[in-house]
Design an enzyme around this catalytic site. Structure first.
Site, PDB file in Angstrom:
ATOM      1  N   SER A  76       0.917  -1.110  -0.097  1.00 29.76           N
ATOM      2  CA  SER A  76      -0.080   0.002   0.092  1.00 29.76           C
ATOM      3  C   SER A  76       0.971   1.175   0.138  1.00 29.76           C
ATOM      4  O   SER A  76       2.145   1.017   0.503  1.00 29.76           O
ATOM      5  CB  SER A  76      -1.009  -0.088   1.376  1.00 29.76           C
ATOM      6  OG  SER A  76      -1.536   1.437   1.600  1.00 29.76           O
ATOM      7  N   THR A  77       0.349   2.269  -0.365  1.00 28.07           N
ATOM      8  CA  THR A  77       1.176   3.652  -0.278  1.00 28.07           C
ATOM      9  C   THR A  77       1.543   3.832   1.259  1.00 28.07           C
ATOM     10  O   THR A  77       2.570   4.092   1.543  1.00 28.07           O
ATOM     11  CB  THR A  77       0.380   4.961  -0.680  1.00 28.07           C
ATOM     12  OG1 THR A  77       0.106   4.928  -2.202  1.00 28.07           O
ATOM     13  CG2 THR A  77       1.160   6.103  -0.134  1.00 28.07           C
ATOM     14  N   ASN A  78       0.755   3.144   2.177  1.00 33.35           N
ATOM     15  CA  ASN A  78       0.865   3.748   3.517  1.00 33.35           C
ATOM     16  C   ASN A  78       1.856   2.786   4.136  1.00 33.35           C
ATOM     17  O   ASN A  78       2.506   3.107   5.170  1.00 33.35           O
ATOM     18  CB  ASN A  78      -0.358   3.421   4.191  1.00 33.35           C
ATOM     19  CG  ASN A  78      -1.580   4.184   3.844  1.00 33.35           C
ATOM     20  OD1 ASN A  78      -1.462   5.150   2.881  1.00 33.35           O
ATOM     21  ND2 ASN A  78      -2.718   3.678   3.941  1.00 33.35           N
ATOM     22  N   SER A 123      28.491  47.291   0.461  1.00 32.97           N
ATOM     23  CA  SER A 123      27.592  48.410   0.517  1.00 32.97           C
ATOM     24  C   SER A 123      27.474  49.133  -0.874  1.00 32.97           C
ATOM     25  O   SER A 123      28.607  49.227  -1.534  1.00 32.97           O
ATOM     26  CB  SER A 123      27.891  49.536   1.648  1.00 32.97           C
ATOM     27  OG  SER A 123      27.341  50.351   1.495  1.00 32.97           O
TER      28      SER A 123
END
Length: 461
Positions: free
Chosen positions: A138-140, A316
């Site tokens: 699963s992606t999970n 500067s």
């Protein structure tokens, strides 16, 4: 063009593109940021390692044919070697808990495998992105495992960069070991020390971070691969997880093991929060040191000016000859950004609901950014600042000789009250501490010279 379909409908895709319909939808849906998945090669490599390990495990179990497993594995090796990363074209920030990233990998690997098997991209009846490449996953569980692996792949760059920076501080500590100066607490004169001791302190505090980051990264060795959707392991064989994790360990030479509770691991982002805190801590220390260097170099005529930072560029557009501490300034800005990433990671980790944290893409995005920023910053800090610092020895001696810092060393000999009186008189009259001690007959000149020997003032007596 080829026509692909998913549960939402069909889409025409250029025939030579390696990604498929779900990646195409993600490209359209998430034009969120300029940070695209292909800019994070270690995450792509992490995904490829995971898919290769899973293919091997499925083949061992007899549920994925050998010719498919071999083609998937070979395609993953292509990605690990840095090829075809341009096909990972979606935003790092995305909805869907990383599903789009996982499908980007599934589709690219499937189409590469199809080409190796003599077919055209999109002919998924021969080898399918989900049925074959994503088999038992699963992606999970695949995505968070890939994130952990990607971070472990990326981390050595930071450690190497930080190690060089520590070495430079140590070199300066030796170089400045005989230069006596005034230490300051709360920006006020305190006690004597050496410039070498000050730089040695910088080296030591950063060396602690090397150990801490490496220690915390070992949290990533525990992974939830095999837990699939919510940690129950649905759609996997009973010993699949063990085989997949063993294969991943062999492929990467990293001792991965399954986390103790897959349900908790599916939504708990605590490991990422801990690791992010270590990166933030490093950033904070770098910024503190950078600010100290800015103070010590302040001048060149009207400030402390105990050290000279290498001049890197004119400072500067209106004040001729002004040179600013641009490298320490950028170091601090990076630290602030990493702290911001950490805050976002904490918020995303808290936002997990029930059995999943949908905000994991943001966590991954910010962790990889923090690693990259800190790696580059340590390199720049070392190369363009620390290695070129010189000591203004005459200025250190001038401030040391005219300070009240040695008054503290007199406490054991004349007492705190008398030492305080000497300090107040010195401030009021502008006379030296030594002159006042001798004038008041508190110590003999020989004893006073012995007590105020610079070497004795910077170490235990």
């Amino acid at each position: 063009m080829r026509i692909e379909n998913d549960s939402l409908g069909t889409m025409a895709i250029e025939d030579n593109i390696l990604y498929g319909i779900q990646t195409s939808r993600a490209i359209d849906n998430f034009p969120i940021c300029n940070s695209i998945l292909n800019q994070y090669p270690s995450l792509i490599q992490g995904l490829a390692y995971v898919k290769a390990a899973c293919a091997q495990a499925n083949n061992q179990l007899g549920i994925l044919e050998s010719h498919k497993a071999d083609a998937i594995y070979a395609s993953c090796i292509d990605l690990i070697n840095g090829n075809h990363h341009c096909a990972f074209a979606i935003s790092m920030i995305q909805g869907g808990a990383g599903t789009s990233t996982n499908m980007n990998a599934n589709e690219v690997i499937a189409n590469l495998a199809l080409l190796k098997l003599g077919h055209r991209p999109g002919q998924y009846h021969y080898l399918h992105p989900i049925n074959d490449v994503n088999l038992s996953q699963s992606t999970n569980d695949a995505y968070p495992t890939a994130i952990r692996l990607g971070l472990l792949i990326e981390q050595p760059k930071l450690l190497a960069s930080l190690t060089k920076l520590v070495a430079s501080f140590k070199e300066k500590a030796k170089e400045f070991s005989d230069i006596h100066k005034v230490a300051r607490t709360q920006l006020q004169d305190a006690v004597p020390m050496t410039l070498g001791q000050e730089f040695g302190g910088f080296a030591a505090t950063l060396e602690d971070e090397l150990k801490l980051i490496e220690q915390f990264s070992k949290l990533f060795h525990k992974i939830n691969l095999g837990g699939t959707a919510v940690g129950t392991g649905i759609n996997t064989e009973s010993n699949y997880a063990e085989l997949a994790i063993e294969s991943l360990s062999q492929l990467t030479n990293i001792p991965f093991e399954q986390t103790h509770n897959l349900i908790a691991a599916s939504s708990d982002m605590g490991d990422f929060v801990t690791y992010s805190s270590a990166l933030k801590r490093l950033g904070i220390k770098l910024s503190k040191i950078a600010n100290d260097l800015r103070l010590l170099s302040m001048g060149p005529r009207a400030g402390i000016s105990e050290i000279n930072l290498p001049a890197k560029q004119p400072g500067s557009s209106i004040m001729p000859g002004k040179v600013n501490p641009v490298i320490p300034e950028v170091v601090s800005q990076v630290a602030y950004q990493v702290a911001g990433f950490d805050s976002a990671i904490c918020m995303a980790a808290e936002a997990g609901q029930l059995q999943l944290n949908a905000m994991e893409p943001l966590i991954a995005f910010n962790l990889f950014q923090s690693l990259a920023l800190l790696t580059n910053t340590c390199e720049v800090f070392n190369k363009h600042c620390i290695s070129g610092i010189t000591a203004n020895q005459a200025r250190c001696k001038e401030l040391f000789d005219n300070s009240l810092a040695m008054v503290t060393a007199l406490n054991p000999f004349i007492g705190y009250e008398a030492a305080s009186r000497i300090a107040k008189d010195a401030i009021a009259t502008g006379l030296s501490v030594k002159h006042l001690v001798l004038k008041q007959g508190l110590l003999s000149e020989q004893t006073l010279d012995d007590v105020l020997t610079p070497e004795k003032l910077t170490q235990p007596a």
